[in-house]
Structure formats: structure tokens, C-alpha cells
Enzyme design. Structure first.
Site, PDB file in Angstrom:
ATOM      1  CG  ASP A  13      37.499  42.695  31.368  1.00 31.38           C
ATOM      2  OD1 ASP A  13      37.824  42.972  32.523  1.00 31.38           O
ATOM      3  OD2 ASP A  13      37.929  43.297  30.362  1.00 31.38           O
ATOM      4  CE  LYS A  16      40.233  36.602  35.523  1.00 34.05           C
ATOM      5  NZ  LYS A  16      39.823  37.325  34.319  1.00 34.05           N
ATOM      6  N   GLY A  40      39.827  43.936  37.652  1.00 31.95           N
ATOM      7  CA  GLY A  40      38.647  44.487  38.314  1.00 31.95           C
ATOM      8  C   GLY A  40      37.582  43.416  38.382  1.00 31.95           C
ATOM      9  CG  HIS A  41      38.038  39.936  39.968  1.00 37.07           C
ATOM     10  ND1 HIS A  41      38.919  39.174  40.665  1.00 37.07           N
ATOM     11  CD2 HIS A  41      38.414  39.826  38.676  1.00 37.07           C
ATOM     12  CE1 HIS A  41      39.800  38.627  39.843  1.00 37.07           C
ATOM     13  NE2 HIS A  41      39.515  39.023  38.628  1.00 37.07           N
ATOM     14  CD  GLN A 223      45.473  41.413  34.790  1.00 36.07           C
ATOM     15  OE1 GLN A 223      46.190  40.668  35.425  1.00 36.07           O
ATOM     16  NE2 GLN A 223      44.870  42.429  35.348  1.00 36.07           N
TER      17      GLN A 223
END
Ligand code: IMP
Length: 426
Positions: A13, A16, A40-41, A223
């Protein structure tokens, strides 16, 4: 920058997605190298917010995107993501490549992930419950089902029947939950196969050719370093290798093909899930950082635990990834604070202090943070960094001996400051 890895330098988180989105502009191929829909981007483009879990974020820029052999793929998530992108006007045809060697997340993996966490109770890992761990476990046990199995209905049937026979024993007898029907799973998988077949590719060859042709390849990690299965804070980790070397393993290229490693770290630290967290903020500042930073998980919506910047952990990330430059994201979140503690050392149970991340779990579990307090800047960070913010960044650079080349100052795509002409520090 022919081959660059973008790696999370903390517990995931770090933002990225936004950095990948920025650098994808100048890339030809964007590659996701491990994990699955546990990542989750979030990318904000004007009024639109994209939350991407399975495909590399480069897809938003219309770039060719590859999912490597080291990833696990949930077919439902992948197909839904492509459909959503198409519905929002993004072309994906001819741009999506999925390694035939990547493993599929099957419905029993998701069921087992949830059942194991429930069984562990207060000892739970706090997984995203997306089936990640059980899918990687089956890969290692060699009863996993791979993307390329979708191309051969006979093999697919055999593998599903074999897996269901074994998984149902666990599901029913150990966890006392509903079993799966092999024929129903097969029928659903054949529907997936029809959609996914055109995307299946030899992603090792794809990357090799791109690099030989002088194209720019961006490897996007999911991650973060401290969630790495081998080098992270085990057992509170994910089941794959988010560190930079994971890119070479996943795509089947030699490690010397990677030219640059851009580490992405928040200007503070967050962590979802359980496990020790030395610089975790205690007191009202915790909730202030959490709400100013909107620190709630993209995938699960869970609250993220917040801490002050931890240079011991970041030094470790520089080492294990070979980070050549750093992006420090969400600096704006700290603008409200008049004083900013930064963790510079850990005090170990024997009362010695260290700048290096403890190799032994008990030292890490029981260490206490030693903070140095830097002055805040008390001003909104926009086009230019206030002097105290510049000093904060310089402090990090000096402590780690790595240039900070990008700074995040807000959620939108344009809210990134390049501190050098070349953000990769080449
Ligand atoms: P899993 O990857 O779902 O098995 O979860 C294992 C650990 O990794 C848990 O602590 C999760 O919260 C954490 N985790 C997995 N993916 C992410 C991510 O993308 N960001 C932050 N934490 C993650």
C-alpha cells in the site's frame, strides 16, 4: 531504463500504482510479477478512480501488460477487470498477456483461506481472504491448476477432479464447510477458458524480445518487502516474493537484465493485518494520520495501522531489493503535523541499539523504536517542497544513501514532484 522494477519498500500500500502509472507513460511493456488480487492499486485520473487488482496498472495508459508465472490469477477477477476497463472506454484487445505457467485461484482456495483464518482465531494472519496462500501452497505441493491447463479440457477435467476429491475432505471434515462439485467447477472453468485463451502467452519470451529490441519494460511489484515470504516478517507475510528479485524469477529472465530498482515508500508507514510494527503510532496522532491518509484497504476496506517513518525497515528494503532510487509518497499527509518523529534505530531486548533490521524474529517482536523528531512544515505541499519538507527528504536520503527522486503530494495523477530531471536517478 530498459528494465526497471518498482517495488514496495514497506508492508504494501505504498502507492506503487500511481508511480507505475507515471512511469508507464514512457514504457512499452508493464509486467506484474507476483501475487494476485490481494494487491489493490488505486489510480485517480481526473474524475475517474480505478482500483486494479489483477492486471498491471499500465493498462490504464493503454500499454501492453503481462502477468508473470509467479502470479496467481483469479479468473473471475481478471475477466471482470477487463470487462470494466472496456466498459469505461479502455482498449484491452491485444494488450493483455498472461503466463501459461501462472497458477489459478480456484474456488476452494478462497474457501480454505477464510476457513483457516477463522480457525486460527486470535492467531490469524489477517489475510485478504482471496485464496492467495492456499493457491501458492498447492503450487508448491504440485497439485495446482495452471493457466495453460485451461487450454486443454481433458487435462483440466482431470486436474479439477483430482483437486476437488482432496479439497472436499479438508473442507468437510476439517473445516466443516460446504464441499465443491467437480462438474460445476469444470463448467465454470470452461467458460473462463474461452475468455482467457487469447491472453495466454510465453511471457518470458515476450520480455526477452522486448529487452533485446531496446524496449522499456516496467516490472510492477505487488504487496511489499516486509510481506515477502522469505525475507519479510514471517508468518505475517504473503505467500510469494514481492522483492525485486521476484521479477526475474517470475518472468524467467536473468537477474542481470534488471537495470534499476525504484523503491516506493510512504512518508510514514502503514500495515494491514496482524504482526509486530515497531513505529506504530500510539495516541490521537494515529487516527489523524489514518484519516488524513484515507488509510483503509483497497481490497478489503480494512483499517490500516499507521506508524511514523521507519528508517531501519527502509534500510532493510534498500538492501534486499538493491534499491537504486526511492519514491516517497503521501508526503502531503504529514503537512498538518508540527513535529515528525522518524524511527532511526531499534532498541533490542538486551538494551543495545541497531540501525539494521533484526535477523531474529524475537528481537523484532520485542524491539522498541528510537525516534528522532524532525520539524514539520505546516504548509500545504503542492508544486514545491517547503524547506522543512525538503529537509525531511534529505534526512531520509542521508540515512539510506539512496536518492529520493519522486515525492507524492496528493491522490491525483499529476500530484507527483520529480526532485531530479531523471526520476530513476540514472
Ligand atoms: P494474503 O496475501 O492475502 O495471504 O495476506 C497475507 C498478509 O499480507 C496479510 O497481512 C495481508 O493484509 C497482507 N497483504 C496482502 N496483500 C497486500 C497488499 O496489497 N497491501 C497490503 N497488505 C497486503
Amino acid at each position: 531504463m530498459p528494465a526497471t522494477v518498482i517495488v514496495g519498500a514497506q508492508w504494501g500500500d505504498e502507492g506503487k500504482g500511481k508511480i507505475v502509472d507515471l512511469l508507464a507513460q514512457d514504457s512499452d511493456l508493464v509486467c506484474r510479477y507476483q501475487g494476485g488480487p490481494n494487491a489493490g492499486h488505486t489510480i485517480v485520473v481526473g474524475e475517474e478512480t480505478y482500483r486494479i487488482r489483477q492486471i498491471p496498472s499500465g493498462i490504464i495508459r493503454g500499454k501492453a501488460c503481462a502477468i508473470g508465472a509467479g502470479c496467481v490469477v483469479d479468473p473471475d477477477v481478471l475477466i471482470a477487470e477487463i470487462d470494466d476497463l472496456e466498459a469505461r472506454g479502455h482498449r484491452t484487445e491485444g494488450l493483455v498477456f498472461v503466463s501459461g505457467n501462472a497458477h489459478l485461484i480456484m474456488p476452494w482456495h478462497v474457501a480454505l483461506d477464510g476457513a483457516r483464518e477463522r480457525r486460527l482465531g486470535r492467531l490469524q494472519i489477517g489475510t485478504t481472504r482471496r485464496g492467495i496462500g492456499p493457491a501458492y501452497a498447492d503450487k508448491a505441493t504440485r497439485i495446482g491448476i495452471r493457466v495453460q491447463d485451461l487450454l486443454d479440457p481433458k487435462i483440466l477435467r482431470e486436474k479439477i477432479e483430482l483437486a476437488v476429491a482432496e479439497k472436499n475432505v479438508w473442507l468437510e471434515r476439517v473445516y466443516e464447510i460446504e464441499p465443491f462439485d467437480a462438474q460445476e467447477v469444470l463448467a465454470a472453468s470452461l467458460v473462463h477458458a474461452a475468455r482467457i485463451a487469447p491472453w495466454v502467452a510465453d511471457t518470458s519470451l515476450l520480455v526477452d524480445r522486448a529487452l533485446r529490441d531496446g524496449r522499456r519494460v516496467l516490472f510492477e511489484g505487488g504487496q511489499g518487502t516486509l510481506l515477502d515470504l522469505d525475507h519479510g516478517t514471517y508468518p505475517f507475510v504473503t505467500s510469494s516474493s514481492p522483492i525485486a528479485a521476484g521479477a526475474a524469477v517470475s518472468f524467467g529472465i536473468g537477474p542481470r537484465r534488471i537495470d534499476e530498482v525504484l523503491g516506493v515508500a510512504k512518508a510514514y508507514v502503514t500495515r494491514v493485518g496482524e504482526g509486530p510494527f515497531p513505529s506504530e503510532i500510539v495516541g490521537p496522532d494515529h487516527d489523524r494520520v489514518q484519516s488524513l491518509g484515507h488509510e483503509f484497504g483497497t481490497v478489503t476496506g480494512r483499517e490500516r495501522r499507521c506508524g511514523w517513518l521507519d528508517l531501519v525497515a527502509l534500510r532493510f528494503a534498500v538492501r534486499v531489493n538493491g534499491i537504486t532510487s526511492l519514491a516517497l509518497t503521501k508526503l502531503d499527509v504529514l503537512s498538518d503535523f508540527s513535529e515528525l518523529p522518524v524511527c532511526v534505530r531499534y532498541r533490542l531486548p538486551d538494551d543495545t541499539e541497531t540501525e539494521d533490521f533484526p535477523a531474529h524474529q524475537s528481537d523484532f517482536h520485542h524491539c522498541r523504536p528510537v525516534f528522532e523528531v524532525l520539524p514539520g512544515w505546516g504548509a500545504h505541499v503542492e508544486d514545491e517542497l517547503p524547506d522543512a519538507a525538503r529537509a525531511y527528504v534529505a534526512f531520509v536520503e542521508q540515512a539510506l544513501d539512496v536518492p529520493v527522486t519522486l515525492v507524492g503530494t496528493g491522490a491525483a495523477r499529476e500530484h507527483v514532484l520529480a526532485l531530479q530531471d531523471d526520476p530513476l536517478g540514472l
